[in-house]
Design a protein around this motif. Sequence first.
Motif, short mmCIF file in Angstrom:
data_model
loop_
_atom_site.label_atom_id
_atom_site.label_comp_id
_atom_site.label_asym_id
_atom_site.label_seq_id
_atom_site.Cartn_x
_atom_site.Cartn_y
_atom_site.Cartn_z
N MET A 153 -4.16 -9.03 9.13
CA MET A 153 -4.85 -7.93 8.99
C MET A 153 -4.43 -7.21 7.46
N ILE A 154 -3.32 -7.13 7.46
CA ILE A 154 -2.69 -6.47 6.22
C ILE A 154 -3.22 -7.57 5.17
N GLU A 155 -2.88 -8.93 5.19
CA GLU A 155 -2.97 -9.91 4.11
C GLU A 155 -4.45 -9.81 3.66
N LEU A 156 -5.51 -9.67 4.74
CA LEU A 156 -7.06 -9.71 4.42
C LEU A 156 -7.15 -8.33 3.84
N ASN A 157 -6.62 -7.11 3.93
CA ASN A 157 -6.89 -6.09 3.15
C ASN A 157 -6.26 -6.13 1.89
N ALA A 158 -5.28 -6.78 1.74
CA ALA A 158 -4.64 -6.89 0.23
C ALA A 158 -5.64 -7.71 -0.64
N VAL A 159 -6.32 -8.63 -0.16
CA VAL A 159 -7.17 -9.52 -0.87
C VAL A 159 -8.31 -8.51 -1.35
N ARG A 202 9.01 -4.48 8.16
CA ARG A 202 10.43 -4.35 8.75
C ARG A 202 11.41 -5.18 8.26
N THR A 203 10.96 -6.56 7.76
CA THR A 203 12.02 -7.46 7.06
C THR A 203 11.46 -7.48 5.54
N LEU A 204 12.35 -7.21 4.72
CA LEU A 204 12.13 -7.40 3.32
C LEU A 204 11.48 -8.44 2.76
N GLU A 205 12.10 -9.71 3.29
CA GLU A 205 11.49 -11.01 3.03
C GLU A 205 10.09 -11.19 2.85
N ARG A 206 9.82 -10.86 4.09
CA ARG A 206 8.25 -10.99 4.46
C ARG A 206 7.29 -9.95 3.60
N ALA A 207 8.00 -8.89 3.36
CA ALA A 207 7.09 -7.87 2.43
C ALA A 207 6.84 -8.55 0.98
N THR A 217 7.06 -11.62 0.18
CA THR A 217 6.33 -12.97 0.16
C THR A 217 4.70 -12.51 -0.30
N LEU A 218 4.37 -11.33 0.62
CA LEU A 218 3.13 -10.76 0.00
C LEU A 218 2.93 -10.12 -1.13
N ALA A 219 3.87 -9.53 -1.30
CA ALA A 219 3.90 -8.45 -2.66
C ALA A 219 3.89 -9.64 -3.90
N ARG A 220 4.47 -10.54 -3.68
CA ARG A 220 4.43 -11.30 -5.06
C ARG A 220 3.25 -11.81 -5.56
N GLN A 221 2.06 -12.06 -4.22
CA GLN A 221 1.08 -12.82 -4.65
C GLN A 221 0.08 -11.48 -5.28
N TYR A 222 0.42 -10.64 -5.48
CA TYR A 222 -0.51 -9.51 -6.40
C TYR A 222 0.51 -8.77 -7.22
N ASN A 223 1.48 -9.28 -7.66
CA ASN A 223 2.37 -8.51 -8.48
C ASN A 223 2.79 -7.15 -7.99
N GLY A 224 2.97 -7.17 -6.65
CA GLY A 224 3.49 -5.66 -6.43
C GLY A 224 4.82 -5.72 -5.93
N HIS A 225 5.46 -4.53 -5.64
CA HIS A 225 6.80 -4.62 -5.08
C HIS A 225 7.03 -4.50 -3.82
N ALA A 226 8.10 -4.80 -3.16
CA ALA A 226 8.25 -4.91 -1.61
C ALA A 226 9.51 -3.72 -1.37
N THR A 246 10.97 -1.73 2.81
CA THR A 246 11.51 -1.90 3.87
C THR A 246 10.86 -0.64 4.61
N LEU A 247 10.57 -0.49 5.88
CA LEU A 247 10.12 0.61 6.57
C LEU A 247 11.10 1.74 6.40
N SER A 248 12.39 1.62 6.36
CA SER A 248 13.22 2.72 6.25
C SER A 248 13.29 3.41 4.81
N ASP A 249 12.41 2.79 3.81
CA ASP A 249 12.21 3.12 2.55
C ASP A 249 10.82 4.08 2.39
N LEU A 250 10.20 4.30 3.63
CA LEU A 250 8.82 4.95 3.54
C LEU A 250 9.10 6.36 3.52
N PRO A 251 10.06 7.09 3.86
CA PRO A 251 10.05 8.76 3.68
C PRO A 251 10.31 9.01 2.28
#
Length: 417
Positions: free
Chosen positions: A189-195, A210-215, A217-226, A228-233
């Motif tokens: 669902m997030i991948e679809l929204n990212a498109v 939750r896992t930085l590696e998965r984040a 992988t998706l971020a690289r497709q859109y020149n974004g950055h990744a 973890t959930l602990s960084d959200l605050p």
Amino acid sequence: MQLFAFGLNHQTAPLAVREQVAFNVDGIENALRDLVENGAAKEATILSTCNRMELYCNAAKPEHAIDWLAEYHKLPRQELEPYLYTLPRDLAVKHSFRVASGLDSMVLGEPQILGQMKQAVRQAEQAGTMGILLHKLFQNTFSVAKQVRTETEIGANLVSMAAAAVRLAERIFPSIEEQNVLFIGAGEMIELNAVYFAARNPKRITVANRTLERAQTLARQYNGHAITLSDLPEQLAQNDIIVTCTASQLPILGKGMVERALKARRHKPLFIVDLAVPRDVETEVSELNDVFLYTVDDIAEVVKDGLEARQGAVKEAEVIIESGVSDFLHWMESRDVVPTIRALRENAEHSRRQELEKAVRLLAKGESPEKVLEAMSRGLTNKFLHAPTHALNQAHGKDRDNFLDVARRLHHLHNDE
């Protein structure tokens, strides 16, 4: 075979109820094993999405499966029953076909549900809870869904959940190009929204998972950055648009965290779309000023765009589905006679072996082969005809007429014979 389906969806239950019976994707296989090992079902598949939770079962007593669901989620059954639909055999087959074809979705014709059903089947296979009945049901389900999508315009002018999220964001912000977008989660669902959001060229895209590696992988497709959930605050305040959809059983964004982010943003608007079930955002967040929070159910009105253009395809799809249901029920009925056919063959084989053994013994004694064959054929004929002949002689009234009719049909006899 007792095919049965039950569950609740966006039409029968509010989000607050749906999230109480949602299954964590990582826990579905264990839940399936528990359901079958407890004897509540012989076969089972669980379909749990943001819009629905359904169980497809081969169960001798379907009530036991419903009791299991309530106990598993630690809910009183009477609290669930007002929202549940229960579908016996014929209706269960039709429902499965309609769901896979997108006819029962919040977004009419949306294709994502088909992938979710296939994933549910894979999980049931891995859990060892798929048998002959459910395997055949879903094999036919996917075949019918493919035919519906190929031969009708059910997916024409489709407005997806992701497209709806973009439209809502554009009502809040004059241009998404000037905004920072944060995706929480890295699933389908997030991948679809990212498109969809990336197509609007936002200033920055961030993916939290939750896992930085998965984040990453998706971020690289859109020149974004990744992150973890602990960084959200620390990172939340830097984003204007947030789309979240995780498998967490507890909220990711609490009221306190969002309040602190708003303070750091000096109360610039914060747009949040929560597509998760259970929800990723505490309900109290909607009470905050300068926060525009939308849940799965809130998007319902937006996704109705294009509905009229697809309604004509619904009738065509229903015809295909009815034909598919008829074919599947015919298969089920043919399976019901299998034990009787097997017993008939075993009985005939037993008689054949007895007569063959008798003939072999006679031949060993030097009897004439012609006489032995004659005796064997006569013996087989008598054994095969004894039971039906006896039944005909003992039958009376309507039973006799029915036996006679069956005998003529089985042996292609005419009345004069």
